[in-house]
Write a protein that holds these residues in place. Structure first.
Motif, PDB file in Angstrom:
ATOM      1  N   TRP A 169      37.715  69.850  47.590  1.00  0.00           N
ATOM      2  CA  TRP A 169      38.901  69.063  47.219  1.00  0.00           C
ATOM      3  C   TRP A 169      38.900  67.752  47.954  1.00  0.00           C
ATOM      4  CZ3 TRP A 169      42.562  68.924  43.690  1.00  0.00           C
ATOM      5  CH2 TRP A 169      43.757  68.260  43.967  1.00  0.00           C
ATOM      6  N   TYR A 200      44.028  75.142  46.837  1.00  0.00           N
ATOM      7  CA  TYR A 200      42.648  74.790  46.496  1.00  0.00           C
ATOM      8  C   TYR A 200      41.734  74.942  47.713  1.00  0.00           C
ATOM      9  CZ  TYR A 200      43.424  72.858  41.766  1.00  0.00           C
ATOM     10  OH  TYR A 200      43.682  72.689  40.428  1.00  0.00           O
ATOM     11  N   GLU A 201      42.205  74.457  48.831  1.00  0.00           N
ATOM     12  CA  GLU A 201      41.379  74.561  50.039  1.00  0.00           C
ATOM     13  C   GLU A 201      41.182  76.009  50.447  1.00  0.00           C
ATOM     14  OE1 GLU A 201      43.231  71.944  52.854  1.00  0.00           O
ATOM     15  OE2 GLU A 201      42.130  70.216  52.054  1.00  0.00           O
ATOM     16  N   LYS A 210      47.183  71.601  46.888  1.00  0.00           N
ATOM     17  CA  LYS A 210      46.046  71.215  47.728  1.00  0.00           C
ATOM     18  C   LYS A 210      45.737  72.317  48.737  1.00  0.00           C
ATOM     19  CE  LYS A 210      44.660  67.307  50.643  1.00  0.00           C
ATOM     20  NZ  LYS A 210      44.699  67.767  52.016  1.00  0.00           N
ATOM     21  N   LYS A 226      51.234  69.101  47.362  1.00  0.00           N
ATOM     22  CA  LYS A 226      50.974  69.613  48.722  1.00  0.00           C
ATOM     23  C   LYS A 226      50.608  71.093  48.669  1.00  0.00           C
ATOM     24  CE  LYS A 226      53.958  66.539  51.316  1.00  0.00           C
ATOM     25  NZ  LYS A 226      55.408  66.412  51.285  1.00  0.00           N
TER      26      LYS A 226
END
Ligand code: TRP
Length: 330
Positions: free
Chosen positions: A330, A323-324, A320, A317
């Motif tokens: 992604w 990364y965003e 992610k 979580k």
């Protein structure tokens, strides 16, 4: 009710000492009731020095068995092996790009270890604290129980997290180092001015968790003290005896003054035996449980596989989100 989150870990280097037990694992055990605990076996960090692969594998499972034997309950705490959760290495890469060479050059542990392993000052040794930051930040940990020597790394973690949050908005919880109790620093028995260490080369300096009772007794009898022969706590003038008092206090829960009174007029010989005996008694159940667990590799495997699954769910979580935020597709 939301419990505060804890993350901590120990490197899988084998030969854990009484210092690791009193300064870390024994406190972790106590925290299980009140916190949401994640206890990791830091196998990736171990690669910053050269290991024999079979030894590393063995040490990793040993450490897992030891966590459980010492009372870390896999039903209450999440126990996992760092390399099983790929997000640690993935986040570490990203965080590397938000950490300055200058910051890493100032890390005391890096300086010490480079001096000690002058023939292998690899980049992993340099970026070691960034991987540790990833370990902590992935779990949005509130508290990181560590020994004094790791405090600087937790402070760096805070700086990296704050820097990232400032650019991208709230992403990471800012963790606090949690420096533990009386025995946060158990010192060497032969050199009571430095920390009891897994890698000490001085004979009889460290009590290892798998030492047999007669060895433990022998080591305590040989412990360096002073010539006063009065059991009195004075860290500056009497580092040896003070260290023994701290150990006795950490195990029995008795205060220092009480201990001084109890051994008033008794001399060091008797006190050393008393310290050895309480250590032997404290370690005995753990040593027995440890042997049982080592004979049960299937059980250990079940625990670490389940731990990895739970850890992945949390870690992914955060990863992610990161990364965003930095702009990866992604
Ligand atoms: N660097 C720590 C040590 O040597 C071990 C460690 C790795 C750790 N990752 C961590 C400790 C995360 C606390 C949190 O003792």
């Amino acid at each position: 009710m939301n419990k505060k989150v804890i993350l901590s870990g120990i490197q899988a280097t084998g030969n854990l000492t009484l210092g690791n037990y009193l300064g870390a694992i024994n406190n972790w055990k106590k925290m299980q009731e009140d916190y949401d605990c994640n206890y990791m076996i830091a196998d990736l960090h171990t690669l910053t020095i050269r290991n024999n692969p079979d030894t590393l594998r063995n040490n990793t499972l040993d450490l897992l068995a030891l966590y459980i034997a010492a009372g870390i309950d896999p039903e209450k705490s999440n126990i996992f092996i760092q390399s099983h959760v790929a997000a640690h290495a993935e986040l570490a890469w990203i965080l590397n790009c938000y950490t300055y060479m200058g910051e890493l050059s100032r890390m005391t542990q890096f300086k010490d270890k480079s001096a000690k392993h002058a023939d292998n000052i690899n980049s992993g040794l340099f970026t070691y604290p960034v991987l540790m930051a990833a370990d902590i930040l992935l779990y949005q940990a509130d508290l990181v129980p560590v020994g004094e020597d790791q405090k600087q790394h937790v402070e760096l973690t805070r700086n990296i997290a704050e820097r990232f949050n400032k650019i991208y908005g709230d992403t990471f919880k800012i963790p606090e180092p949690y420096i533990q109790g009386v025995a946060a620093r158990v010192m060497g028995l032969q050199d009571p001015t430095s920390k009891m260490s897994k890698s000490s080369t001085i004979p009889n300096d460290s009590i290892f968790l798998n030492d047999e009772p007669d060895i433990i007794l022998k080591k305590f009898k040989k412990a360096i003290t002073d010539s006063e022969n009065i059991v009195r706590f004075d860290k500056e003038k009497k580092p040896g005896i003070s260290n023994l008092i701290s150990i006795y206090s950490a195990i029995t829960g008795e205060g220092k003054e009480n201990i001084e009174k109890k051994f008033d007029g008794k001399g060091y010989g008797e006190f050393k035996v008393a310290v050895a005996e309480c250590v032997i008694e404290e370690l005995k159940p753990m040593q027995n449980k440890y042997k049982e667990l080592k004979d049960n590799p299937d059980y250990l495997e079940k625990i670490y596989r389940r731990g990895a699954e739970r850890a992945k769910e949390i870690a992914i979580k955060t990863l992610k989100d990161v990364y965003e935020k930095v702009g990866l597709v992604w």
